[in-house]
Write a protein that holds these residues in place. Structure first.
Motif, PDB file in Angstrom:
ATOM      1  N   LEU A 132      79.828  24.667  11.722  1.00 25.24           N
ATOM      2  CA  LEU A 132      79.568  25.901  10.894  1.00 25.24           C
ATOM      3  C   LEU A 132      81.104  26.798  10.920  1.00 25.24           C
ATOM      4  N   VAL A 133      81.305  27.320   9.851  1.00 29.03           N
ATOM      5  CA  VAL A 133      82.400  28.193   9.590  1.00 29.03           C
ATOM      6  C   VAL A 133      81.848  29.578   9.484  1.00 29.03           C
ATOM      7  N   ILE A 134      82.316  30.516  10.542  1.00 30.00           N
ATOM      8  CA  ILE A 134      81.606  32.013  10.375  1.00 30.00           C
ATOM      9  C   ILE A 134      82.952  32.889  10.205  1.00 30.00           C
ATOM     10  N   SER A 135      82.612  33.805   9.206  1.00 31.14           N
ATOM     11  CA  SER A 135      83.622  34.863   9.013  1.00 31.14           C
ATOM     12  C   SER A 135      83.044  36.349   9.321  1.00 31.14           C
ATOM     13  N   GLY A 136      84.152  36.985   9.645  1.00 28.18           N
ATOM     14  CA  GLY A 136      83.579  38.619   9.836  1.00 28.18           C
ATOM     15  C   GLY A 136      83.402  38.905  11.394  1.00 28.18           C
TER      16      GLY A 136
END
Length: 166
Positions: free
Chosen positions: A92-96
């Protein structure tokens, strides 16, 4: 955060930000190409359905998360213009949200409840994926690992939010 008091404990306990799922990938077998998907079922105590790590004895690595904001840093350190998430072999790539702030915490990831289980260090395969020095380019930017405590669907655009205990 258990065991810490005073100003540092207060700072560590304050995490109002919510992350966002930007990318999902599964590793169906060792050395197999990543499969990019729009949604995946996170299975309690097992990991992500269809991923090679699902149900393995090392329950600490049921899923891997990478911070989106680190992608340009990794690319720059590797001497590349950009790097696609699939090359880095995380789920998973998570932003913020600063993923390191999840240490010692449980969090909702879409419908699933997960908990931080450790750092996801780069492996020697990063030399092939990113070129000579790829392993060093990822040092400190490899993301985290987590366990799935309660299953549920995780979709692109879902939130990652810290579970606040009463």
């Amino acid at each position: 955060m258990a065991g810490l008091s005073g100003p540092l404990g207060q700072l560590l306990a304050t995490l109002p930000q919510t992350g966002r799922v930007d990318w999902i990938g599964l590793r169906p077998a060792p050395r197999a190409p990543m499969q990019e998907v729009d949604a995946v079922l996170a299975e309690a105590g097992r990991g992500l359905a269809g991923d090679r790590w699902a149900g393995r004895p090392d329950g600490a690595r049921q899923l891997t998360l990478l911070q989106a904001e680190h992608l340009p840093v990794i690319a720059g350190c590797a001497g590349l213009a950009a790097v696609e998430p699939a090359r880095l072999r995380r789920n998973l790539v998570i932003s913020g949200l600063n993923l390191l702030a999840l240490k010692g915490r449980r969090f909702r990831l879409g419908e699933a409840l997960c908990e931080y289980s450790g750092l996801c260090q780069p492996c020697s395969r990063m030399e092939a994926a990113l070129g000579p020095g790829g392993w060093n380019a990822m040092r400190g930017h490899g993301g985290i690992t987590a366990r799935v405590l309660e299953g549920g669907w995780v979709r692109i655009g879902d939130a990652l939010a810290v579970e606040h205990l009463p």
